[in-house]
Write a protein that holds these residues in place. Structure first.
Motif, PDB file in Angstrom:
ATOM      1  N   UNK A  53     -55.841  13.773  10.533  1.00  0.00           N
ATOM      2  CA  UNK A  53     -55.538  12.875  11.638  1.00  0.00           C
ATOM      3  C   UNK A  53     -54.187  12.201  11.421  1.00  0.00           C
ATOM      4  N   UNK A  54     -53.317  12.287  12.427  1.00  0.00           N
ATOM      5  CA  UNK A  54     -51.998  11.671  12.374  1.00  0.00           C
ATOM      6  C   UNK A  54     -51.797  10.810  13.613  1.00  0.00           C
ATOM      7  N   UNK A  55     -51.294   9.591  13.414  1.00  0.00           N
ATOM      8  CA  UNK A  55     -50.978   8.705  14.522  1.00  0.00           C
ATOM      9  C   UNK A  55     -49.525   8.896  14.934  1.00  0.00           C
ATOM     10  N   UNK A  56     -49.278   8.862  16.225  1.00  0.00           N
ATOM     11  CA  UNK A  56     -47.918   8.918  16.747  1.00  0.00           C
ATOM     12  C   UNK A  56     -47.569   7.566  17.367  1.00  0.00           C
ATOM     13  N   UNK A  57     -46.279   7.375  17.677  1.00  0.00           N
ATOM     14  CA  UNK A  57     -45.824   6.059  18.125  1.00  0.00           C
ATOM     15  C   UNK A  57     -45.458   6.061  19.599  1.00  0.00           C
ATOM     16  N   UNK A  58     -45.670   4.907  20.230  1.00  0.00           N
ATOM     17  CA  UNK A  58     -45.341   4.689  21.629  1.00  0.00           C
ATOM     18  C   UNK A  58     -43.993   3.975  21.704  1.00  0.00           C
ATOM     19  N   UNK A  59     -42.938   4.675  22.096  1.00  0.00           N
ATOM     20  CA  UNK A  59     -41.590   4.122  22.096  1.00  0.00           C
ATOM     21  C   UNK A  59     -41.354   3.116  23.216  1.00  0.00           C
ATOM     22  N   UNK A  60     -42.263   3.004  24.165  1.00  0.00           N
ATOM     23  CA  UNK A  60     -42.090   2.008  25.229  1.00  0.00           C
ATOM     24  C   UNK A  60     -42.101   0.594  24.673  1.00  0.00           C
ATOM     25  N   UNK A  61     -42.591   0.415  23.439  1.00  0.00           N
ATOM     26  CA  UNK A  61     -42.531  -0.900  22.801  1.00  0.00           C
ATOM     27  C   UNK A  61     -41.088  -1.287  22.489  1.00  0.00           C
ATOM     28  N   UNK A  62     -40.206  -0.303  22.427  1.00  0.00           N
ATOM     29  CA  UNK A  62     -38.788  -0.575  22.208  1.00  0.00           C
ATOM     30  C   UNK A  62     -38.083  -0.790  23.541  1.00  0.00           C
ATOM     31  N   UNK A 191     -37.525  -8.306  19.885  1.00  0.00           N
ATOM     32  CA  UNK A 191     -38.799  -7.605  19.994  1.00  0.00           C
ATOM     33  C   UNK A 191     -39.243  -7.705  21.439  1.00  0.00           C
ATOM     34  N   UNK A 192     -39.501  -6.590  22.057  1.00  0.00           N
ATOM     35  CA  UNK A 192     -39.978  -6.565  23.444  1.00  0.00           C
ATOM     36  C   UNK A 192     -41.502  -6.498  23.436  1.00  0.00           C
ATOM     37  N   UNK A 193     -42.143  -7.572  23.886  1.00  0.00           N
ATOM     38  CA  UNK A 193     -43.603  -7.624  23.930  1.00  0.00           C
ATOM     39  C   UNK A 193     -44.033  -7.157  25.318  1.00  0.00           C
ATOM     40  N   UNK A 194     -44.503  -5.936  25.400  1.00  0.00           N
ATOM     41  CA  UNK A 194     -44.788  -5.302  26.682  1.00  0.00           C
ATOM     42  C   UNK A 194     -45.975  -5.968  27.369  1.00  0.00           C
ATOM     43  N   UNK A 195     -45.788  -6.324  28.651  1.00  0.00           N
ATOM     44  CA  UNK A 195     -46.871  -6.873  29.458  1.00  0.00           C
ATOM     45  C   UNK A 195     -47.266  -8.290  29.116  1.00  0.00           C
ATOM     46  N   UNK A 206     -45.059  -9.968  14.374  1.00  0.00           N
ATOM     47  CA  UNK A 206     -44.539  -9.875  13.005  1.00  0.00           C
ATOM     48  C   UNK A 206     -43.607  -8.693  12.800  1.00  0.00           C
ATOM     49  N   UNK A 207     -43.618  -7.728  13.709  1.00  0.00           N
ATOM     50  CA  UNK A 207     -42.791  -6.539  13.505  1.00  0.00           C
ATOM     51  C   UNK A 207     -42.087  -6.102  14.768  1.00  0.00           C
ATOM     52  N   UNK A 208     -41.450  -4.936  14.708  1.00  0.00           N
ATOM     53  CA  UNK A 208     -40.779  -4.319  15.850  1.00  0.00           C
ATOM     54  C   UNK A 208     -39.554  -5.086  16.327  1.00  0.00           C
ATOM     55  N   UNK A 209     -38.845  -5.762  15.428  1.00  0.00           N
ATOM     56  CA  UNK A 209     -37.587  -6.422  15.793  1.00  0.00           C
ATOM     57  C   UNK A 209     -36.437  -5.459  15.517  1.00  0.00           C
ATOM     58  N   UNK A 210     -35.555  -5.307  16.505  1.00  0.00           N
ATOM     59  CA  UNK A 210     -34.490  -4.322  16.370  1.00  0.00           C
ATOM     60  C   UNK A 210     -33.138  -4.934  16.709  1.00  0.00           C
ATOM     61  N   UNK A 211     -32.124  -4.578  15.934  1.00  0.00           N
ATOM     62  CA  UNK A 211     -30.759  -5.008  16.211  1.00  0.00           C
ATOM     63  C   UNK A 211     -30.108  -3.977  17.121  1.00  0.00           C
ATOM     64  N   UNK A 212     -28.845  -4.256  17.491  1.00  0.00           N
ATOM     65  CA  UNK A 212     -28.135  -3.299  18.336  1.00  0.00           C
ATOM     66  C   UNK A 212     -27.903  -2.005  17.564  1.00  0.00           C
TER      67      UNK A 212
END
Length: 336
Positions: A53-62, A191-195, A206-212
């Motif tokens: 089992x492998x989890x993939x990522x949802x890039x819409x969080x970016x 960090x874009x918090x969707x919805x 706590x995560x998903x913070x991105x610089x330019x």
């Protein structure tokens, strides 16, 4: 002159037809059609009961730019917000943006209203609500909300400092309004918090913070941080997609492995996209399925062949149909 009656003619035609068929069948040899060894290996893997089992990522969080089929803009953009805060109908997307300065949580912001200028085809005014967190902690329960209207940004840029409000470009600013394009200061991460609505926002994630940086680099940063790698290519991989529209991203680190022709086999109707370490999409060299595989191995719905080198790849598996949750099996075998 001798004439043949009708019955005699019919009998002669029948005899000639049978003779012709017998002559044509003299060279007939029975031939058995079977799958190749590569096809049999793929079929055996897809029908195996042991899976990884492998989890993939949802890039819409970016960014929402990662949704859909055409994500070329998401790969190259250098803006974490840009113009993705409203849709094609100029309706604001209900997301909250949380800004980080070094280790301090600086502010949370939401777009509330906009005025779109049809003559210039860009945003003229925007209203934003934001929470400034002077203490820098993730807790926003004591933060005071402020609302500001920014006008005339279709002709000149405006700058916002979360502590002091609108400022000039020569001052310390946190975000810039340039028409419909929103840029963050290079010193900040977002960090874009969707919805998420700001009215119910109380604690920073706590995560998903991105610089330019380029979208491709951001994607690699995220997947590397969470160790989302394809680790068992020679096994039956069970890939989980949290959202069929935006998810399905995973890394495959092939450094140290030989250059190979690899055959990707899927048991669902899923498109496969592969980008190399430079962000260039790799086109499959073949995506046909033989009649033998169709006849003897109904588990194979998609088959694509790629020539891959010794480098890091970004993979995306995108189902052809929308669903809340989606998963599928992937079997990779070596080609000829």
């Amino acid at each position: 002159m001798t004439y043949l009656n009708r019955k005699t003619r019919v009998a002669l035609v029948f005899l000639f037809t049978v003779a012709a068929l017998l002559i044509s069948c003299e060279g007939f040899e029975e031939e058995t059609y079977a799958m190749t060894e590569i096809e049999e290996s793929a079929c055996a893997l897809l029908n195996d009961t042991l899976e990884v089992t492998l989890d993939t990522y949802d890039m819409a969080h970016i960014s929402p730019a990662w949704s859909g089929y055409d994500i070329s803009a998401a790969l190259t953009t250098n803006e974490r917000i840009g113009s993705s805060w409203f849709d094609v109908d100029h309706l604001i997307i209900n997301d909250t943006y949380v800004f980080l300065a070094d280790a301090d949580t600086l502010a949370a912001l939401q777009f509330k209203a906009l005025v779109y200028d049809e003559t210039t085809n860009t945003v003229d005014s925007v209203e934003v609500e934001y929470l400034y967190n002077a203490g820098g902690s993730p807790d926003f329960t004591a933060a005071v909300a402020d609302t500001i209207l920014v006008t005339g940004i279709n002709s000149s840029s405006a700058y916002l400092n979360f502590e002091s409000g609108l400022v000039t470009s020569a001052d310390v600013w946190h975000i810039q309004f340039d028409g419909g394009t929103i840029k963050q200061n290079d010193d900040l991460k977002v960090n874009r918090v969707v919805g998420q609505s700001l009215s119910t926002f109380s604690s920073a994630p706590s995560g998903n913070y991105f610089s330019e940086g380029s979208g491709y680099d951001i994607a690699l940063e995220k997947l590397m941080t969470d160790s989302l790698y394809l680790q068992y290519p020679d096994s039956l991989n069970y890939l989980n997609l949290s959202n069929a529209l935006d998810a399905g991203f995973i890394l495959w680190d092939r450094t140290g492995q030989r250059n190979k022709t690899l055959v990707f086999n899927l048991d669902e109707y899923v498109s496969i996209f592969i980008w190399d370490s430079e962000g260039t999409m790799i086109a499959p060299k073949d995506n046909s399925i033989s009649m033998e595989t169709i006849s003897y191995c109904s588990a194979v719905k998609v088959r694509e062949v790629f020539d891959l080198q010794e480098e890091l790849y970004l993979l995306r598996f995108r189902p052809h149909e929308s669903a809340v949750d989606w998963n599928h099996h992937l079997a990779i075998v070596e080609g000829e």
